[in-house]
Design an enzyme around this catalytic site. Sequence first.
Site, PDB file in Angstrom:
ATOM      1  N   TYR A 108      36.873  36.499  48.675  1.00  0.00           N
ATOM      2  CA  TYR A 108      36.596  36.796  47.263  1.00  0.00           C
ATOM      3  C   TYR A 108      35.132  36.495  46.967  1.00  0.00           C
ATOM      4  CZ  TYR A 108      37.792  37.142  42.249  1.00  0.00           C
ATOM      5  OH  TYR A 108      37.890  37.523  40.925  1.00  0.00           O
TER       6      TYR A 108
ATOM      7  N   LYS B 280      37.521  41.199  48.211  1.00  0.00           N
ATOM      8  CA  LYS B 280      37.679  41.418  46.774  1.00  0.00           C
ATOM      9  C   LYS B 280      36.350  41.099  46.083  1.00  0.00           C
ATOM     10  CE  LYS B 280      40.462  40.047  42.772  1.00  0.00           C
ATOM     11  NZ  LYS B 280      41.331  39.013  42.201  1.00  0.00           N
TER      12      LYS B 280
END
Length: 298
Positions: A132, A157
């Site tokens: 992330y 992400k």
Amino acid sequence: MPSGILGFPVAPFAQNGKLDENAFAANLNFLLDAEVSSLFIACGSGEYQSLTRSEYQQMIEIALSITDMKVPVFSGVGGQLEQALDLAQLSQNLGVDGYLILPPYLVHGEQEGLYQYYKLIAESTDLQAIIYQRDSVVFQTETLKKLAQIPQVVGFKDGRGIMEQITELKQEIGNELVWMNGLPFAEITQPIYHSLGFQSYSSAISNYIPHISKLFYQAIQQDDRKTITTLYQEVLLPINRVRKKRAGYAVSLIKSGMEIMGLPVGESVRAPLIPVEKEHYQELAAILTHTMDRFPPT
């Protein structure tokens, strides 16, 4: 790996401040009925930063019990390194499919430091790991290339929205990773991300108006510009304007939306987040009333 609309449930708190297990279970069932492709437990919208280890375990156990392998279940791990490693191991022991590695909060590391942080967590279990990029974490291409070579690392992400950087990462790494849009209120930017090859996004509004998220996602897939524009103007941008009025509304506004739509989870959030102010709550309620009149669920 999950694709399409990703479900991120909240962490409901009862009046005594404890985790409300019944409200959490209802949230999960609602998302499953909405046909999200996967569930991400105890991540940003689940107030990961404020949960005790016991609450974290409760949430995962409830999610695994309710989903019963219908969809993949991912947990959130991150922050302080030893805590992240502990929760990664706990996640594996409980039986999740993988985890989203959140940033090392309040630390601005060099690229080698970021690489070592994510590498240590990803390699600490056999689970699928999703990197992330958010807040203090921005990857150079070579750093993410090295992380993509770790067998457990399967997805990326993005929560920063630096288009030039994202374009380069996607072009250089390609299909070695699954690419996910993780910006706050990801529907707003998904048409752009879709054009770059991002096939999935985290949807906060799926917690209370999932039919809108689904309608928008389908419009993007079909390049239905008219529906995209209509949903932007009448639903998505108005909600986003409310969301941007206070820091932390990316989480607390979800709970307000759920309350308005008859999915009570309480409006309590843990500091440093704050509840939605009355005026803003009423603005959201008016938008949702219009949304249901204009775009009723089928």
